[in-house]
Motif scaffolding. Structure first.
Motif, PDB file in Angstrom:
ATOM      1  N   SER A 157      50.718  36.523  46.818  1.00 36.84           N
ATOM      2  CA  SER A 157      51.677  37.450  46.360  1.00 36.84           C
ATOM      3  C   SER A 157      52.398  36.814  44.939  1.00 36.84           C
ATOM      4  CB  SER A 157      52.726  37.384  47.603  1.00 36.84           C
ATOM      5  OG  SER A 157      52.411  37.409  48.758  1.00 36.84           O
ATOM      6  N   GLY A 158      53.193  37.807  44.563  1.00 38.03           N
ATOM      7  CA  GLY A 158      53.760  37.508  43.287  1.00 38.03           C
ATOM      8  C   GLY A 158      53.112  37.161  41.855  1.00 38.03           C
ATOM      9  N   CYS A 159      51.954  37.703  41.967  1.00 42.60           N
ATOM     10  CA  CYS A 159      50.959  37.324  40.585  1.00 42.60           C
ATOM     11  C   CYS A 159      51.127  38.353  39.563  1.00 42.60           C
ATOM     12  CB  CYS A 159      49.549  37.122  41.037  1.00 42.60           C
ATOM     13  SG  CYS A 159      49.283  35.798  42.219  1.00 42.60           S
ATOM     14  N   ILE A 160      50.947  38.154  38.314  1.00 44.47           N
ATOM     15  CA  ILE A 160      50.936  38.999  37.101  1.00 44.47           C
ATOM     16  C   ILE A 160      49.539  38.862  36.366  1.00 44.47           C
ATOM     17  CG2 ILE A 160      51.750  39.687  35.138  1.00 44.47           C
ATOM     18  CD1 ILE A 160      54.759  38.795  36.195  1.00 44.47           C
ATOM     19  N   ILE A 161      48.386  39.695  36.752  1.00 50.94           N
ATOM     20  CA  ILE A 161      47.274  39.372  36.228  1.00 50.94           C
ATOM     21  C   ILE A 161      46.756  40.604  35.338  1.00 50.94           C
ATOM     22  CG2 ILE A 161      44.796  39.602  36.984  1.00 50.94           C
ATOM     23  CD1 ILE A 161      45.762  38.193  39.572  1.00 50.94           C
ATOM     24  N   ASN A 162      46.365  39.909  34.086  1.00 50.31           N
ATOM     25  CA  ASN A 162      45.978  40.896  33.126  1.00 50.31           C
ATOM     26  C   ASN A 162      44.531  40.529  32.445  1.00 50.31           C
ATOM     27  OD1 ASN A 162      48.428  42.877  32.583  1.00 50.31           O
ATOM     28  ND2 ASN A 162      49.269  40.780  31.965  1.00 50.31           N
ATOM     29  N   ALA A 163      43.935  39.465  33.402  1.00 47.49           N
ATOM     30  CA  ALA A 163      42.559  39.142  33.034  1.00 47.49           C
ATOM     31  C   ALA A 163      41.506  40.258  32.905  1.00 47.49           C
ATOM     32  CB  ALA A 163      42.039  38.402  34.182  1.00 47.49           C
ATOM     33  N   GLU A 164      40.386  39.977  32.164  1.00 45.10           N
ATOM     34  CA  GLU A 164      39.321  40.631  32.090  1.00 45.10           C
ATOM     35  C   GLU A 164      38.508  40.642  33.131  1.00 45.10           C
ATOM     36  OE1 GLU A 164      35.119  40.778  29.439  1.00 45.10           O
ATOM     37  OE2 GLU A 164      37.079  40.457  28.211  1.00 45.10           O
ATOM     38  N   LYS A 165      38.197  39.552  33.989  1.00 46.30           N
ATOM     39  CA  LYS A 165      37.252  39.523  35.201  1.00 46.30           C
ATOM     40  C   LYS A 165      37.856  38.228  35.898  1.00 46.30           C
ATOM     41  CE  LYS A 165      32.894  38.400  35.268  1.00 46.30           C
ATOM     42  NZ  LYS A 165      31.344  38.454  35.014  1.00 46.30           N
ATOM     43  N   ILE A 166      37.691  38.627  37.359  1.00 50.21           N
ATOM     44  CA  ILE A 166      38.035  37.574  38.325  1.00 50.21           C
ATOM     45  C   ILE A 166      36.826  37.817  39.534  1.00 50.21           C
ATOM     46  CG2 ILE A 166      39.606  36.463  40.022  1.00 50.21           C
ATOM     47  CD1 ILE A 166      41.932  37.596  38.557  1.00 50.21           C
ATOM     48  N   GLU A 167      36.229  36.469  39.308  1.00 52.08           N
ATOM     49  CA  GLU A 167      35.103  36.546  40.274  1.00 52.08           C
ATOM     50  C   GLU A 167      34.781  35.385  41.324  1.00 52.08           C
ATOM     51  OE1 GLU A 167      30.215  36.244  39.821  1.00 52.08           O
ATOM     52  OE2 GLU A 167      31.344  37.549  38.255  1.00 52.08           O
ATOM     53  N   TYR A 168      34.682  35.552  42.573  1.00 56.71           N
ATOM     54  CA  TYR A 168      34.763  34.768  43.643  1.00 56.71           C
ATOM     55  C   TYR A 168      35.866  33.682  43.438  1.00 56.71           C
ATOM     56  CZ  TYR A 168      32.337  32.635  47.455  1.00 56.71           C
ATOM     57  OH  TYR A 168      32.064  32.106  48.672  1.00 56.71           O
ATOM     58  N   SER A 169      36.949  33.951  43.481  1.00 58.67           N
ATOM     59  CA  SER A 169      37.874  33.068  43.180  1.00 58.67           C
ATOM     60  C   SER A 169      39.204  33.376  43.984  1.00 58.67           C
ATOM     61  CB  SER A 169      38.378  32.971  41.731  1.00 58.67           C
ATOM     62  OG  SER A 169      37.323  32.550  40.783  1.00 58.67           O
ATOM     63  N   VAL A 170      40.176  32.237  44.246  1.00 59.75           N
ATOM     64  CA  VAL A 170      41.178  32.508  45.057  1.00 59.75           C
ATOM     65  C   VAL A 170      42.415  32.349  44.054  1.00 59.75           C
ATOM     66  CG1 VAL A 170      42.841  31.450  46.853  1.00 59.75           C
ATOM     67  CG2 VAL A 170      40.097  31.687  47.126  1.00 59.75           C
ATOM     68  N   ILE A 171      43.144  33.279  43.932  1.00 62.28           N
ATOM     69  CA  ILE A 171      44.420  33.232  43.050  1.00 62.28           C
ATOM     70  C   ILE A 171      45.654  32.885  43.599  1.00 62.28           C
ATOM     71  CG2 ILE A 171      45.597  34.149  41.150  1.00 62.28           C
ATOM     72  CD1 ILE A 171      42.440  33.527  40.784  1.00 62.28           C
ATOM     73  N   GLY A 172      46.361  31.883  43.766  1.00 60.20           N
ATOM     74  CA  GLY A 172      47.695  31.458  44.373  1.00 60.20           C
ATOM     75  C   GLY A 172      48.962  32.212  43.886  1.00 60.20           C
ATOM     76  N   ILE A 173      50.016  32.056  44.639  1.00 59.26           N
ATOM     77  CA  ILE A 173      51.233  32.721  44.287  1.00 59.26           C
ATOM     78  C   ILE A 173      51.775  32.557  43.020  1.00 59.26           C
ATOM     79  CG2 ILE A 173      51.951  32.599  47.013  1.00 59.26           C
ATOM     80  CD1 ILE A 173      53.613  29.915  46.254  1.00 59.26           C
ATOM     81  N   ARG A 174      52.416  33.454  42.470  1.00 57.02           N
ATOM     82  CA  ARG A 174      52.946  33.547  41.246  1.00 57.02           C
ATOM     83  C   ARG A 174      51.978  33.050  40.050  1.00 57.02           C
ATOM     84  NH1 ARG A 174      56.409  30.073  44.084  1.00 57.02           N
ATOM     85  NH2 ARG A 174      58.055  31.022  45.266  1.00 57.02           N
ATOM     86  N   SER A 175      50.800  33.265  40.287  1.00 60.04           N
ATOM     87  CA  SER A 175      49.884  33.059  39.090  1.00 60.04           C
ATOM     88  C   SER A 175      50.115  34.093  38.040  1.00 60.04           C
ATOM     89  CB  SER A 175      48.508  33.191  39.731  1.00 60.04           C
ATOM     90  OG  SER A 175      48.304  31.976  40.569  1.00 60.04           O
ATOM     91  N   LYS A 176      49.686  33.527  36.740  1.00 56.31           N
ATOM     92  CA  LYS A 176      49.818  34.636  35.805  1.00 56.31           C
ATOM     93  C   LYS A 176      48.664  34.371  34.918  1.00 56.31           C
ATOM     94  CE  LYS A 176      52.931  35.977  31.699  1.00 56.31           C
ATOM     95  NZ  LYS A 176      53.918  35.570  31.148  1.00 56.31           N
TER      96      LYS A 176
END
Length: 420
Positions: A309-328
């Motif tokens: 929850s609470g993430c702001i993501i503008n990445a080009e690619k995310i692969e086989y990963s875990v993105i935690g709270i409030r990540s940017k």
């Protein structure tokens, strides 16, 4: 209502050196997992789901954040005697030493437990990932008229050399125990298992470090101050003097006491059908209800990604990963095989707009692979971090490399154009 027969004790472990640097400023049970949770949430949730709601967590290192998490998370009705309490090592007239081992931790805290009315102790480890109904284990304990029950999991010959292995008879009573047997000894240590386990070659019963003790027996066993550990002393000694029963568990279970197993367990949550099922309504994992906004994703290709929850993501690619709270994560960045724990808070807008500050999260045009990013990391633009077997183990003020995995430390600032 909940079971009045049981008091649950979660052993927080020692200094957690095998999980360093994640345990540098927090206790092992407080280490964040799965993007939104902490390790201690797993055994506590298993207890709650089993209707065992009188729970003590024993710890002695860096317990402030653990205390805060438990205080903010586990609230029961004012009209209930349910609780989750943290007991840190303390000096008393009877004992002026820190916990010397798992059994010693229980011994030193016994005066707190005995204030309650109950029949059985449930002893748990604080650094394992699994979902288990302890009521079934207790039912088996009572049915077998056991004095001690040990949860065991069938393992294959390769894995058996890394565990304490139990040998059982036809009634599932444990007759002998060996710690980390050599391959040459294994043929003599097979036990009866289900046909499914036998077909997989999992014929050796490994201790899961989960025990049920009759109250009177454990109190008596604690009278000997020379026995300080359950796995190394209490259990092997009791097999020959008490009725000790195996309770076989065939679900998913893993010990995540070191960086490699911690890393694999977290990334495994990104599988299509993860073995640790966070979506099972009857086996929920509870944690602090933070009331965060939904995550916002723009222009990002995602392949087997878990986003909290609470993430702001503008990445080009995310692969086989875990993105935690409030990540940017900023534009142009690629994140592969990475556990990003996220942040404890959002930065103020004036800080984000200040070009002299490296902001929290991952900057623009970065490449992050085979890494763990601890909480509140600040990674600049054009940073390349690529873990793998080509990297030697090293420890620096901002990052550590273990078994090819790069761990960026909590609150570390990685400047723009850094390459590893």
């Amino acid at each position: 209502m909940f079971s009045e027969k049981v008091v649950s004790i979660i052993l927080g472990g020692g200094q957690g050196s095998r999980l360093y640097p994640l345990t540098d400023n927090r206790s092992k049970p407080a280490v964040p997992i799965a993007g939104e949770y902490r390790l201690v949430d797993v055994p506590i949730s298993n207890c709650i789901n089993s209707n065992f709601k009188r729970i003590f967590v024993l710890t002695q290192f860096n317990s402030a954040s653990l205390n805060r998490h438990i205080k903010n998370t586990y609230h029961f009705s004012f009209f209930s005697s349910a609780f989750v309490d943290v007991l840190a090592a303390e000096q008393t007239p009877m004992s002026q030493k820190w916990f010397q081992g798992t059994a010693d931790a229980v011994r030193q805290s016994m005066h707190h437990f005995l204030k309650h009315d109950f029949e059985y102790f449930l002893i748990l480890s604080g650094d394992q990932l699994y979902q288990m109904d302890f009521q079934l284990m207790l039912d088996n304990h009572i049915e077998k008229k056991a004095e001690i029950s040990i949860a065991t999991i069938p393992v294959n010959a390769k894995d058996a050399t890394g565990f304490g292995i139990m040998k059982t008879d036809a009634t599932n009573s444990i007759t002998s125990f060996i710690e980390k047997p050599g391959k040459d000894l294994l043929p003599d240590w097979k036990s009866a298992v289900s046909k499914e386990m036998e077909a997989e070659g999992r014929e050796y019963l490994a201790s899961m470090g989960i025990y049920i003790f009759n109250r009177e027996l454990l109190v008596k066993l604690m009278e000997n101050p020379d026995t300080i550990d359950f796995g190394k002393e209490i259990i092997p000694q009791s097999i020959h003097t008490n009725k000790v029963v195996s309770y076989q568990f065939e679900g998913y279970w893993t010990d995540i006491g070191n960086i490699e197993s911690f890393f694999k367990a977290n990334l495994g949550l990104a599988d299509d059908f993860p073995e640790f099922d966070l979506y099972n309504r009857s086996k929920r994992i509870y944690t602090n209800a933070r009331m965060l906004p939904t995550s916002k994703v723009s222009g990002t290709q995602m392949f087997k990604a878990v986003v909290a929850s609470g993430c702001i993501i503008n990445a080009e690619k995310i692969e086989y990963s875990v993105i935690g709270i409030r990540s940017k994560i900023e534009s142009g960045s690629t994140v592969i095989n990475t556990y990003m724990m996220g942040s404890d808070f959002y930065q103020a807008l004036e800080e984000i707009l200040d070009e002299n500050i490296v902001n929290m999260g991952i900057g623009k045009n970065c490449y992050i692979k085979n890494a763990i990013l601890d909480k509140n990391c600040c990674i600049g633009d054009h940073v390349k971090i690529e873990g793998g077997p080509h990297l030697e183990d090293v420890d620096t003020p901002t990052y550590t490399v273990r078994d090819g995995i790069v761990i960026v430390k909590k609150g570390a600032i990685i400047p723009s154009n850094f390459t590893l």
